[in-house]
Scaffold this motif. Structure first.
Motif, PDB file in Angstrom:
ATOM      1  N   LEU A   1       0.822  -1.206   0.000  1.00 45.79           N
ATOM      2  CA  LEU A   1       0.000   0.000   0.000  1.00 45.79           C
ATOM      3  C   LEU A   1       0.858   1.259   0.000  1.00 45.79           C
ATOM      4  CD1 LEU A   1      -2.855   1.144   0.072  1.00 45.79           C
ATOM      5  CD2 LEU A   1      -2.755   1.050   2.575  1.00 45.79           C
ATOM      6  N   GLU A   2       1.931   1.266   0.789  1.00 44.51           N
ATOM      7  CA  GLU A   2       2.819   2.425   0.843  1.00 44.51           C
ATOM      8  C   GLU A   2       3.513   2.648  -0.494  1.00 44.51           C
ATOM      9  OE1 GLU A   2       5.395   1.525   4.062  1.00 44.51           O
ATOM     10  OE2 GLU A   2       3.868   1.844   5.613  1.00 44.51           O
TER      11      GLU A   2
ATOM     12  N   VAL B   1      -1.471   4.945  -6.871  1.00 46.36           N
ATOM     13  CA  VAL B   1      -2.419   3.831  -6.809  1.00 46.36           C
ATOM     14  C   VAL B   1      -2.848   3.681  -5.354  1.00 46.36           C
ATOM     15  CG1 VAL B   1      -2.791   1.375  -7.256  1.00 46.36           C
ATOM     16  CG2 VAL B   1      -1.307   2.715  -8.765  1.00 46.36           C
ATOM     17  N   ARG B   2      -3.920   4.379  -4.983  1.00 51.50           N
ATOM     18  CA  ARG B   2      -4.353   4.400  -3.588  1.00 51.50           C
ATOM     19  C   ARG B   2      -5.746   3.826  -3.401  1.00 51.50           C
ATOM     20  NH1 ARG B   2      -4.178  10.213  -1.613  1.00 51.50           N
ATOM     21  NH2 ARG B   2      -4.535   9.222   0.412  1.00 51.50           N
ATOM     22  N   ALA B   3      -6.719   4.409  -4.063  1.00 51.68           N
ATOM     23  CA  ALA B   3      -8.101   3.927  -3.962  1.00 51.68           C
ATOM     24  C   ALA B   3      -8.452   3.146  -5.226  1.00 51.68           C
ATOM     25  CB  ALA B   3      -9.059   5.102  -3.792  1.00 51.68           C
ATOM     26  N   GLY B   4      -9.291   2.135  -5.083  1.00 55.31           N
ATOM     27  CA  GLY B   4      -9.646   1.397  -6.287  1.00 55.31           C
ATOM     28  C   GLY B   4     -10.503   0.181  -6.035  1.00 55.31           C
TER      29      GLY B   4
ATOM     30  N   GLU C   1     -18.474   5.817  -3.069  1.00 51.81           N
ATOM     31  CA  GLU C   1     -18.577   6.213  -4.475  1.00 51.81           C
ATOM     32  C   GLU C   1     -18.105   5.096  -5.401  1.00 51.81           C
ATOM     33  OE1 GLU C   1     -19.868   8.953  -6.053  1.00 51.81           O
ATOM     34  OE2 GLU C   1     -20.718   9.267  -4.053  1.00 51.81           O
ATOM     35  N   THR C   2     -17.071   4.377  -4.975  1.00 55.27           N
ATOM     36  CA  THR C   2     -16.552   3.293  -5.805  1.00 55.27           C
ATOM     37  C   THR C   2     -17.562   2.159  -5.928  1.00 55.27           C
ATOM     38  OG1 THR C   2     -14.293   3.837  -5.107  1.00 55.27           O
ATOM     39  CG2 THR C   2     -14.613   1.688  -6.119  1.00 55.27           C
ATOM     40  N   LEU C   3     -18.342   1.918  -4.882  1.00 54.33           N
ATOM     41  CA  LEU C   3     -19.372   0.879  -4.942  1.00 54.33           C
ATOM     42  C   LEU C   3     -20.340   1.108  -6.109  1.00 54.33           C
ATOM     43  CD1 LEU C   3     -20.359   0.432  -1.176  1.00 54.33           C
ATOM     44  CD2 LEU C   3     -19.016  -1.148  -2.573  1.00 54.33           C
ATOM     45  N   LYS C   4     -20.567   2.358  -6.457  1.00 51.21           N
ATOM     46  CA  LYS C   4     -21.546   2.695  -7.496  1.00 51.21           C
ATOM     47  C   LYS C   4     -21.105   2.257  -8.894  1.00 51.21           C
ATOM     48  CE  LYS C   4     -23.161   6.759  -4.931  1.00 51.21           C
ATOM     49  NZ  LYS C   4     -23.297   8.247  -4.954  1.00 51.21           N
TER      50      LYS C   4
ATOM     51  N   ASP D   1      -7.888   8.886  -1.153  1.00 53.12           N
ATOM     52  CA  ASP D   1      -7.985   8.085   0.064  1.00 53.12           C
ATOM     53  C   ASP D   1      -8.981   6.941  -0.166  1.00 53.12           C
ATOM     54  OD1 ASP D   1      -9.579   7.558   2.785  1.00 53.12           O
ATOM     55  OD2 ASP D   1      -7.515   8.150   3.253  1.00 53.12           O
ATOM     56  N   PRO D   2      -8.565   5.683   0.014  1.00 58.35           N
ATOM     57  CA  PRO D   2      -9.466   4.559  -0.293  1.00 58.35           C
ATOM     58  C   PRO D   2     -10.711   4.516   0.585  1.00 58.35           C
ATOM     59  CG  PRO D   2      -7.466   3.798   0.806  1.00 58.35           C
ATOM     60  CD  PRO D   2      -7.238   5.235   0.448  1.00 58.35           C
TER      61      PRO D   2
END
Length: 243
Positions: free
Chosen positions: A107-108, A115-118, A147-150, A140-141
């Motif tokens: 993640l770091e 490449v953080r949220a996805g 919003e990503t769920l949509k 920020d994930p």
């Protein structure tokens, strides 16, 4: 369709004739979903337990990060990758999923490359291959989770279309090249496709690292590839090496 995605966008992905166009059309859809880049990967199921699996990656993640991900074989411990191996359902990652020192390192490192949220979308788990599509953005994930769920249904559809196109491209391309790959170049190419570094190939084949680099560069030029990942992808598409 929402997010300004049209059926024509997805059809362009499905009908792509080569990996360059597949990458271009897929990136356009990813951006319309509100994300910055993607990585698609696939391997045969039996290869997952191999010390040096033959995996294929295509994407728009930073090439340096993609090389790190491949060389360190992070797909063995990366939560999204493990989810794609075990489930047919899409997955949105959170910080809490990276719950070990090794996963925190992933993640770091990925965060330094944006490449953080996805989210991850499994494909091919019903066949002899396993893999999937990952899409990401520099955000920020946890804040992006809802919003990503949509976009999950549309990301899953994109993953299915990408996988179908990639499998077709690998099968239909001709095996003939303007310039042939030598036996030693082929050996280096096959080992590179299994994730081995130049020094490891050198030790395996009992030749100097400089010679390995020369063979790899020669293969890359003959395949008209811009980098190592594209070289391997084109070699698979041309059936020079198999998946």
């Amino acid at each position: 369709m929402p997010f300004a995605i049209s059926h024509r966008d997805l059809e362009a992905v499905r009908d792509a004739q080569d990996f360059d166009s597949l990458k271009e059309f897929s990136q356009k859809v990813v951006e319309k979903l509100g994300f910055d880049w993607f990585m698609y990967g696939v391997m045969r199921k039996e290869e997952f337990i191999s010390p040096q699996p033959l995996a294929f990656f295509l994407g728009t993640y930073d090439p340096e990060y993609m090389n790190i991900f491949e060389e360190r074989q992070w797909y063995r411990i990366d939560p999204p990758s493990l989810h794609m191996l075990a489930s047919d359902l899409p997955y949105v990652w959170r910080k809490a999923d990276f719950d070990t020192p090794e996963r925190q390192e992933i993640l770091e490192t990925s965060s330094r490359y944006g490449v953080r949220a996805g989210a991850a979308f499994p494909v091919g788990s019903f066949s002899l291959t396993v893999g999937g599509l990952g899409i990401a953005k520099d955000a920020d994930p946890d804040a992006e989770y809802e919003e990503t769920l949509k976009i999950l249904p549309y990301g899953q559809l994109l993953g299915i279309y990408m996988h179908s196109a990639a499998q077709r491209i690998m099968k239909v391309h001709s095996t003939h090249l303007p310039r042939s790959i030598s036996p030693r170049e082929l050996q280096c190419l096959q080992l590179a496709a299994r994730g081995m570094r130049d020094a490891e190939i050198s030790k395996k084949l009992k030749i100097t690292t400089r010679t390995v680099i020369s063979h790899i560069n020669s293969s890359r030029e003959k395949l008209h590839a811009e980098n190592r990942s594209q070289m391997i992808a084109k070699a698979m598409a041309l059936k020079i090496i198999g998946l």
